[in-house]
Design an enzyme around this catalytic site. Structure first.
Site, short mmCIF file in Angstrom:
data_model
loop_
_atom_site.label_atom_id
_atom_site.label_comp_id
_atom_site.label_asym_id
_atom_site.label_seq_id
_atom_site.Cartn_x
_atom_site.Cartn_y
_atom_site.Cartn_z
N ARG A 29 0.83 -1.20 0.00
CA ARG A 29 0.00 0.00 0.00
C ARG A 29 0.87 1.25 0.00
O ARG A 29 1.85 1.34 0.74
CB ARG A 29 -0.95 -0.01 1.21
CG ARG A 29 -1.98 -1.13 1.11
CD ARG A 29 -3.14 -0.92 2.05
NE ARG A 29 -4.06 -2.06 1.97
CZ ARG A 29 -5.05 -2.17 1.09
NH1 ARG A 29 -5.29 -1.20 0.22
NH2 ARG A 29 -5.82 -3.24 1.08
N ASP A 30 0.47 2.22 -0.84
CA ASP A 30 1.17 3.50 -0.91
C ASP A 30 1.01 4.23 0.43
O ASP A 30 -0.06 4.22 1.03
CB ASP A 30 0.58 4.34 -2.06
CG ASP A 30 1.45 5.52 -2.43
OD1 ASP A 30 1.99 5.54 -3.54
OD2 ASP A 30 1.58 6.45 -1.59
N ILE A 31 2.07 4.88 0.85
CA ILE A 31 2.06 5.60 2.13
C ILE A 31 1.14 6.82 2.08
O ILE A 31 0.69 7.30 3.11
CB ILE A 31 3.51 6.00 2.51
CG1 ILE A 31 3.65 6.22 4.00
CG2 ILE A 31 3.98 7.22 1.73
CD1 ILE A 31 5.11 6.30 4.47
N ASN A 87 4.58 6.64 -13.36
CA ASN A 87 5.13 7.98 -13.52
C ASN A 87 6.56 7.84 -13.99
O ASN A 87 7.30 6.98 -13.51
CB ASN A 87 5.09 8.74 -12.19
CG ASN A 87 3.68 9.05 -11.74
OD1 ASN A 87 2.83 9.36 -12.57
ND2 ASN A 87 3.42 8.96 -10.44
N GLU A 95 9.11 10.16 -7.94
CA GLU A 95 9.92 10.44 -6.74
C GLU A 95 10.89 9.31 -6.44
O GLU A 95 11.99 9.54 -5.94
CB GLU A 95 9.01 10.60 -5.52
CG GLU A 95 8.10 11.80 -5.56
CD GLU A 95 7.05 11.75 -4.44
OE1 GLU A 95 7.10 10.82 -3.60
OE2 GLU A 95 6.19 12.64 -4.45
N VAL A 96 10.46 8.08 -6.70
CA VAL A 96 11.28 6.92 -6.33
C VAL A 96 11.83 6.30 -7.61
O VAL A 96 11.06 5.89 -8.50
CB VAL A 96 10.45 5.88 -5.53
CG1 VAL A 96 11.31 4.67 -5.20
CG2 VAL A 96 9.90 6.52 -4.26
N HIS A 100 7.63 1.43 -10.63
CA HIS A 100 6.51 0.90 -9.84
C HIS A 100 5.23 1.28 -10.54
O HIS A 100 5.06 2.40 -11.03
CB HIS A 100 6.54 1.47 -8.42
CG HIS A 100 6.73 2.95 -8.34
ND1 HIS A 100 7.97 3.54 -8.50
CD2 HIS A 100 5.85 3.94 -8.16
CE1 HIS A 100 7.83 4.84 -8.40
NE2 HIS A 100 6.55 5.13 -8.20
N HIS A 102 1.52 2.20 -10.11
CA HIS A 102 0.48 2.63 -9.17
C HIS A 102 -0.82 1.96 -9.59
O HIS A 102 -1.22 2.05 -10.76
CB HIS A 102 0.26 4.14 -9.23
CG HIS A 102 1.37 4.98 -8.71
ND1 HIS A 102 1.35 5.55 -7.46
CD2 HIS A 102 2.53 5.39 -9.28
CE1 HIS A 102 2.45 6.25 -7.27
NE2 HIS A 102 3.19 6.19 -8.37
P1 DGP Z 1 6.17 8.22 -7.76
O1 DGP Z 1 5.88 9.67 -7.58
O2 DGP Z 1 5.46 7.65 -8.95
O3 DGP Z 1 7.66 7.92 -7.73
O4 DGP Z 1 5.50 7.50 -6.51
C1 DGP Z 1 6.20 7.12 -5.37
C2 DGP Z 1 5.18 6.67 -4.37
O5 DGP Z 1 5.84 5.98 -3.34
C3 DGP Z 1 4.40 7.82 -3.69
O6 DGP Z 1 3.02 7.75 -4.07
C4 DGP Z 1 4.58 7.60 -2.22
C5 DGP Z 1 5.15 6.19 -2.14
N1 DGP Z 1 6.11 6.01 -1.08
C6 DGP Z 1 7.25 6.72 -0.89
N2 DGP Z 1 7.89 6.29 0.20
C7 DGP Z 1 7.15 5.25 0.68
C8 DGP Z 1 7.32 4.38 1.79
O7 DGP Z 1 8.28 4.45 2.56
N3 DGP Z 1 6.36 3.45 1.98
C9 DGP Z 1 5.28 3.33 1.15
N4 DGP Z 1 4.38 2.39 1.45
N5 DGP Z 1 5.10 4.13 0.10
C10 DGP Z 1 6.02 5.08 -0.13
#
Ligand code: DGP
Length: 114
Positions: A29-31, A87, A95-96, A100, A102
């Site tokens: 699950r997204d944070i 993205n 961001e990461v 991934h 979504h």
């Molecule tokens: P993007 O912007 O597409 O790179 O999305 C990165 C997503 O990762 C963002 O929606 C928040 C999620 N995210 C970042 N750090 C963490 C984390 O530590 N745990 C979880 N579960 N999600 C995270």
């Protein structure tokens, strides 16, 4: 192999609600969820962005799509529908740097997205 926040989640070093995992991918699950269900489906192999997909690593990307219907079924939105988004790069606010997918479900999605 490079470490990312997602490799740390998959290694159990950072807590997350993992809803699916196999030898190739994990989904958690997204944070910062944008829908009642907001999962990130991540290959265990680190590919930084969609621009880094090649003939050599595209098998890992395919594994994301093989897992997707299982995850949608498990979480109950396979038939009602869902949105699946990558993205890539600054304009998409990636961001990461570990690709991934979504997956957003559990509500009606608007189109076009923001
Ligand atoms: P993007 O912007 O597409 O790179 O999305 C990165 C997503 O990762 C963002 O929606 C928040 C999620 N995210 C970042 N750090 C963490 C984390 O530590 N745990 C979880 N579960 N999600 C995270």
């Amino acid at each position: 192999m490079a470490e990312t926040i997602f490799t740390k989640i998959m290694a159990g070093e950072i807590p997350a609600e993992i809803v699916y995992q196999d030898e190739h991918v994990a989904a958690f699950r997204d944070i910062n969820p944008k829908a009642p269900h907001h999962l990130l489906v991540v290959p265990r192999k680190v590919i930084p962005t969609l621009n880094d997909v090649t003939a050599e690593n595209s098998g890992s990307v395919a594994k994301i799509f093989e897992a997707l219907p299982k995850i949608a079924e498990q979480l109950g939105f396979k038939e009602s529908g869902y949105r699946a988004v990558f993205n890539c790069g600054p304009d998409a606010h990636q961001e990461v740097m570990h690709i991934h997918l979504h997956v957003l479900g559990g509500r009606d999605m608007t189109w076009p997205p923001g």
